[in-house]
Scaffold this motif. Sequence first.
Motif, mmCIF file in Angstrom:
data_model
loop_
_atom_site.group_PDB
_atom_site.id
_atom_site.type_symbol
_atom_site.label_atom_id
_atom_site.label_comp_id
_atom_site.label_asym_id
_atom_site.label_seq_id
_atom_site.Cartn_x
_atom_site.Cartn_y
_atom_site.Cartn_z
ATOM 1 N N PRO A 88 1.296 68.075 61.781
ATOM 2 C CA PRO A 88 0.026 67.933 61.025
ATOM 3 C C PRO A 88 0.340 67.465 59.710
ATOM 4 N N ASP A 89 -0.772 66.762 58.927
ATOM 5 C CA ASP A 89 -0.304 66.418 57.838
ATOM 6 C C ASP A 89 -1.652 66.772 56.982
ATOM 7 N N ALA A 90 -1.191 67.808 55.846
ATOM 8 C CA ALA A 90 -2.283 68.267 55.016
ATOM 9 C C ALA A 90 -2.110 67.917 53.689
ATOM 10 N N LEU A 91 -3.297 67.730 52.948
ATOM 11 C CA LEU A 91 -3.161 67.594 51.566
ATOM 12 C C LEU A 91 -4.411 68.636 51.156
ATOM 13 N N LEU A 92 -3.747 69.579 50.246
ATOM 14 C CA LEU A 92 -3.954 71.040 49.895
ATOM 15 C C LEU A 92 -4.172 71.028 48.401
ATOM 16 N N ARG A 93 -5.392 71.453 47.931
ATOM 17 C CA ARG A 93 -5.467 71.746 46.549
ATOM 18 C C ARG A 93 -5.512 73.394 46.201
ATOM 19 N N VAL A 94 -4.521 73.773 45.745
ATOM 20 C CA VAL A 94 -4.303 75.210 45.362
ATOM 21 C C VAL A 94 -5.103 75.682 44.000
ATOM 22 N N TYR A 95 -5.645 76.602 44.056
ATOM 23 C CA TYR A 95 -6.476 77.081 43.111
ATOM 24 C C TYR A 95 -5.924 78.368 42.637
ATOM 25 N N HIS A 96 -4.873 78.397 41.588
ATOM 26 C CA HIS A 96 -4.144 79.826 41.329
ATOM 27 C C HIS A 96 -4.807 80.784 40.474
ATOM 28 N N ASP A 97 -5.878 80.473 39.696
ATOM 29 C CA ASP A 97 -6.851 81.419 39.285
ATOM 30 C C ASP A 97 -7.839 82.068 40.000
ATOM 31 N N SER A 98 -8.147 81.460 41.065
ATOM 32 C CA SER A 98 -9.133 82.047 42.088
ATOM 33 C C SER A 98 -8.467 82.595 43.269
ATOM 34 N N GLN A 99 -7.075 81.950 43.310
ATOM 35 C CA GLN A 99 -6.211 82.371 44.512
ATOM 36 C C GLN A 99 -6.782 81.918 45.805
ATOM 37 N N GLN A 100 -7.254 80.563 45.774
ATOM 38 C CA GLN A 100 -7.716 79.943 47.098
ATOM 39 C C GLN A 100 -7.230 78.685 47.413
ATOM 40 N N VAL A 101 -7.082 78.324 48.690
ATOM 41 C CA VAL A 101 -6.545 76.816 49.058
ATOM 42 C C VAL A 101 -7.631 76.067 49.743
ATOM 43 N N GLU A 102 -7.956 74.963 49.132
ATOM 44 C CA GLU A 102 -8.896 74.182 49.737
ATOM 45 C C GLU A 102 -8.268 72.965 50.471
ATOM 46 N N VAL A 103 -8.882 72.819 51.529
ATOM 47 C CA VAL A 103 -8.137 71.757 52.292
ATOM 48 C C VAL A 103 -8.702 70.455 52.006
ATOM 49 N N MET A 104 -7.947 69.494 51.370
ATOM 50 C CA MET A 104 -8.774 68.235 50.823
ATOM 51 C C MET A 104 -8.692 66.984 52.165
ATOM 52 N N ASN A 105 -7.676 67.189 52.937
ATOM 53 C CA ASN A 105 -7.557 66.122 53.961
ATOM 54 C C ASN A 105 -6.512 66.704 54.844
#
Length: 166
Positions: A88-105
């Motif tokens: 798999p090929d994932a682009l992830l935005r990691v939000y350190h303040d809210s401790q969340q990972v958003e899958v961008m692609n």
Amino acid sequence: MRFPAYPWALHSLLKGKPTVGWLMDLCDENYRQLIYIAPRLRILDGYHISRVEGCMDLHLEIQEQTRYTTLVHLTYFFPYQKERHADPDALLRVYHDSQQVEVMNLRQKALPLNVGGEPPTLIQKWRINLFLSKWLNYCAERGHRFDQNSLQACALQTKFNTVDSC
């Protein structure tokens, strides 16, 4: 460490309709799993490879570090003719303040997740994040880790798609 620790039953994962709360919990779980694999993610930079005997190399590129977020590219490479195929090929935005990972692609061949050009629905986001959770869990169980020792000295070559490796 044992992953994942979902607060819902497997039946709900497969048959139930996800809620925004469930999705937020899953993004939180994905953050914990990613930080387990890359404990010092906030200070990592560059291109890293985690090598575990008997497993595929796991590749991580830090594309952007800001005060509160990190943009991460995570993938495996499979040899395909004269090229390497990321899956798999994932682009992830990691939000350190809210401790969340958003899958961008997320591109992968195993499951049809988001077909078409429309913005993803809640169910599609749920499936994408559930796939990421299972993948991160698998990587953690195999012993993949990223730290300063995994940093690669060579420049990343044409966005992961050449045969030559570091």
